[in-house]
Design a protein around this motif. Structure first.
Motif, PDB file in Angstrom:
ATOM      1  N   GLY A 138       0.801  -1.213   0.000  1.00 48.85           N
ATOM      2  CA  GLY A 138       0.000   0.000   0.000  1.00 48.85           C
ATOM      3  C   GLY A 138       0.838   1.269   0.000  1.00 48.85           C
ATOM      4  O   GLY A 138       0.454   2.276  -0.615  1.00 48.85           O
ATOM      5  N   SER A 139       1.958   1.254   0.691  1.00 54.52           N
ATOM      6  CA  SER A 139       2.788   2.459   0.759  1.00 54.52           C
ATOM      7  C   SER A 139       3.336   2.816  -0.611  1.00 54.52           C
ATOM      8  O   SER A 139       3.316   3.986  -1.022  1.00 54.52           O
ATOM      9  CB  SER A 139       3.948   2.266   1.747  1.00 54.52           C
ATOM     10  OG  SER A 139       3.462   1.937   3.021  1.00 54.52           O
ATOM     11  N   THR A 227      -6.580   2.229  10.004  1.00 58.89           N
ATOM     12  CA  THR A 227      -5.820   1.176  10.661  1.00 58.89           C
ATOM     13  C   THR A 227      -6.196   1.092  12.138  1.00 58.89           C
ATOM     14  O   THR A 227      -6.292   0.003  12.692  1.00 58.89           O
ATOM     15  CB  THR A 227      -4.316   1.466  10.489  1.00 58.89           C
ATOM     16  OG1 THR A 227      -4.078   1.792   9.123  1.00 58.89           O
ATOM     17  CG2 THR A 227      -3.473   0.264  10.855  1.00 58.89           C
ATOM     18  N   ASP A 252      -7.796   5.600   0.440  1.00 57.09           N
ATOM     19  CA  ASP A 252      -6.901   4.580   0.974  1.00 57.09           C
ATOM     20  C   ASP A 252      -7.745   3.412   1.480  1.00 57.09           C
ATOM     21  O   ASP A 252      -8.308   3.448   2.572  1.00 57.09           O
ATOM     22  CB  ASP A 252      -6.052   5.157   2.110  1.00 57.09           C
ATOM     23  CG  ASP A 252      -5.095   4.109   2.675  1.00 57.09           C
ATOM     24  OD1 ASP A 252      -5.180   2.937   2.247  1.00 57.09           O
ATOM     25  OD2 ASP A 252      -4.268   4.449   3.546  1.00 57.09           O
ATOM     26  N   ASP A 281      -4.779  -3.461  -0.593  1.00 56.34           N
ATOM     27  CA  ASP A 281      -3.684  -4.395  -0.370  1.00 56.34           C
ATOM     28  C   ASP A 281      -4.178  -5.835  -0.407  1.00 56.34           C
ATOM     29  O   ASP A 281      -4.765  -6.317   0.565  1.00 56.34           O
ATOM     30  CB  ASP A 281      -3.064  -4.151   1.021  1.00 56.34           C
ATOM     31  CG  ASP A 281      -1.904  -3.177   0.998  1.00 56.34           C
ATOM     32  OD1 ASP A 281      -1.494  -2.758  -0.100  1.00 56.34           O
ATOM     33  OD2 ASP A 281      -1.391  -2.854   2.088  1.00 56.34           O
ATOM     34  N   HIS A 283      -2.375  -8.208   0.102  1.00 60.78           N
ATOM     35  CA  HIS A 283      -1.697  -8.901   1.214  1.00 60.78           C
ATOM     36  C   HIS A 283      -2.341  -8.578   2.565  1.00 60.78           C
ATOM     37  O   HIS A 283      -1.816  -8.948   3.603  1.00 60.78           O
ATOM     38  CB  HIS A 283      -0.178  -8.696   1.212  1.00 60.78           C
ATOM     39  CG  HIS A 283       0.318  -7.300   1.488  1.00 60.78           C
ATOM     40  ND1 HIS A 283       1.564  -6.881   1.087  1.00 60.78           N
ATOM     41  CD2 HIS A 283      -0.239  -6.239   2.110  1.00 60.78           C
ATOM     42  CE1 HIS A 283       1.751  -5.627   1.464  1.00 60.78           C
ATOM     43  NE2 HIS A 283       0.669  -5.210   2.092  1.00 60.78           N
ATOM     44  N   LYS A 284      -3.486  -7.906   2.530  1.00 60.53           N
ATOM     45  CA  LYS A 284      -4.313  -7.793   3.733  1.00 60.53           C
ATOM     46  C   LYS A 284      -5.642  -8.488   3.426  1.00 60.53           C
ATOM     47  O   LYS A 284      -5.794  -9.664   3.676  1.00 60.53           O
ATOM     48  CB  LYS A 284      -4.510  -6.327   4.110  1.00 60.53           C
ATOM     49  CG  LYS A 284      -3.233  -5.695   4.665  1.00 60.53           C
ATOM     50  CD  LYS A 284      -3.411  -4.219   4.942  1.00 60.53           C
ATOM     51  CE  LYS A 284      -2.128  -3.636   5.533  1.00 60.53           C
ATOM     52  NZ  LYS A 284      -2.140  -2.169   5.490  1.00 60.53           N
TER      53      LYS A 284
END
Ligand SMILES: *Cc1c(COP(=O)(O)O)cnc(C)c1O
Length: 452
Positions: A138-139, A227, A252, A281, A283-284
């Motif tokens: 994400g970053s 988050t 986001d 993401d 990966h989330k």
């Protein structure tokens, strides 16, 4: 073993590794969720060839200390899981070793990656001009979004550039602004409401004031799932404000974007289809192993306008037949093929399997919030908007910290903490495909017992 593995060597490598991986998966549920004691072992390269089995044993030992982020009781930060079908797809992609960022070099593999992006754009109901990029996370995706916004709205001169976040926006937005060379004072923090969502009216006032003061507002960043607590900014209102003011609207969804796959998530994320850029993401929320982020943009030409460069040593390349050169969409030229890691699991398990898993996570977080609220000593200040529950002890910060330390010492579940409104909160985030009612019940029981 020679550098070029024979088919027999490859089988040996593969079988020994898969045996270990299978054993690891089989035992995941029984392991402690973390061991944060410091690890003294170092893994020096000696120069001599070593036995494979010995090396694999060493790797497994290296994976022991720390947090078991693949395990079902990892409920801290934002969990992921690590779908093994994705890992296997990655292995194949790496063996094929195709060059996926220039369409002409690997048109079929680029088409696979593009089908993943097309599927995501369709899920977010982005228009036909949309496109994107698979990134390492994400970053990295946010960096390219901010650069595209800067280029599109400010051009070459970024003096006075101003962007808007809330106090709960992920740090990666401010980090991207800094890395992108924007002025140090460019980030404005908009107040949030009692559910920790950005206040659009306050944002409108700040934008007006900043414009009058000679600044150049260019980007409004909403979050689809913070988050801290999974709060969802009012995306529809923010989209309207951004459009009215000529600002780039970024969403986001690194954590919460995947919930767009569920009916409830789609309702709560209403307005995301109006975004100029969306980050999510895999990966989330798609349970993939680490190393997978996504940037989607409303008009893919804004990405290439910000990232495209030519060079004489690339002069042989011809434009791919309707396929993008991903090198023009972000900072990387050479990279691994990322699309297969998402495409294979989606095709193999079917998209519905992901929708069902994510729906289950929403249910589990709701149940956890109900059960924690029923513990007299525990206060749950906000109903979860997604799959994260923040809570504290009514007694205050000291007692909550003591509870947090006790949960850490207990080692059954791994939780993390945050500070909201100056107060210490413990947070529990359910996201792994390996986390089900059994583990969430265990977590609630542990909290109940330790809260006294
Ligand atoms: C995790 C996260 C990010 C950062 O993504 P990485 O993949 O860790 O770089 C950004 N925004 C939110 C809301 C997140 O949860």
């Amino acid at each position: 073993m020679p550098l070029e593995s024979s088919p027999a060597d490859l089988r040996k490598l593969g079988e020994a590794t898969l045996d270990l991986a299978a054993g690891f998966i089989a035992n995941l549920a029984d392991r402690p969720s973390h061991d944060l004691s410091p690890s003294a072992e170092r893994f020096a390269i000696t120069g001599e060839p070593n036995e494979l089995t010995e090396l694999l044993t060493t790797v497994m030992r290296a994976a022991e200390p720390g947090v078991d982020t693949a395990g079902p009781r990892y409920l801290g930060y934002i969990p992921a899981g690590g779908l093994v079908s994705s890992a296997v797809a990655h292995l194949l992609a790496l063996v094929l070793n195709r060059f996926p960022t220039v369409a002409e070099m690997a048109p079929g593999m680029v088409a696979i990656e593009q089908s993943v992006l097309d599927w995501m754009c369709a899920e977010f109901e982005l228009p036909g001009t949309a496109g994107g990029l698979l990134t390492s996370g994400g970053s990295a995706a946010t960096l390219s979004a901010v650069v595209a916004a800067r280029e599109d709205r400010l051009g070459a001169d970024s003096r006075g550039a101003t962007l808007y976040v809330s106090g709960h926006t992920h740090l990666c937005v401010a980090k991207a602004a800094r890395v992108a060379g924007l002025p140090r004072d460019c980030v404005r923090v908009v107040p949030t409401d009692d559910r920790l969502r950005m206040d659009p009216r306050a944002a409108a006032r700040m934008i007006d004031e900043d414009r009058r003061a000679g600044r150049r507002p260019f980007l409004l960043a909403g979050t689809a799932g913070t988050t801290d607590t999974g709060a969802i900014d009012p995306l529809g209102d923010l989209a309207a404000l951004a459009r009215e003011q000529g600002l780039w609207f970024h969403v986001d969804g690194a954590y919460g974007g995947a919930f767009q796959l569920t009916a409830r998530g789609r309702e709560r994320l209403a307005g995301v289809a109006e975004a100029d850029s969306v980050v999510l993401d895999p990966h989330k929320g798609l349970f993939m192993p680490y190393g997978l982020g996504t940037l989607l943009v409303r008009d893919v030409r804004t990405l290439s306008a910000a990232h495209r460069h030519d060079a004489p040593y690339l002069q042989d390349l011809v434009a791919g037949d309707g396929l993008p050169d991903y090198a023009d969409h972000g900072v990387e030229l050479t990279r691994e093929h990322r699309g297969l890691r998402i495409w294979l699991p989606l095709r193999l398990h079917g998209v519905q399997a992901f929708r069902d898993e994510l729906d289950e996570k929403l249910d589990l977080a709701g149940q956890a919030a109900d059960e924690l609220s029923a513990i007299p000593a525990v206060h749950v200040p906000w109903r979860p908007q997604l799959s994260t529950v923040a809570f504290r002890l009514r007694e205050g910060d000291r007692a909550t910290r003591t509870l947090f330390d006790a949960i850490r010492r207990d080692q059954r579940i791994f939780l993390t903490s945050t500070t909201i409104g100056g107060e210490f909160h413990i947070r529990l985030c359910v996201l792994s495909h390996r986390t089900h009612a059994e583990q969430v019940n265990e977590a609630v029981a542990a909290i109940r017992a330790l809260a006294g």
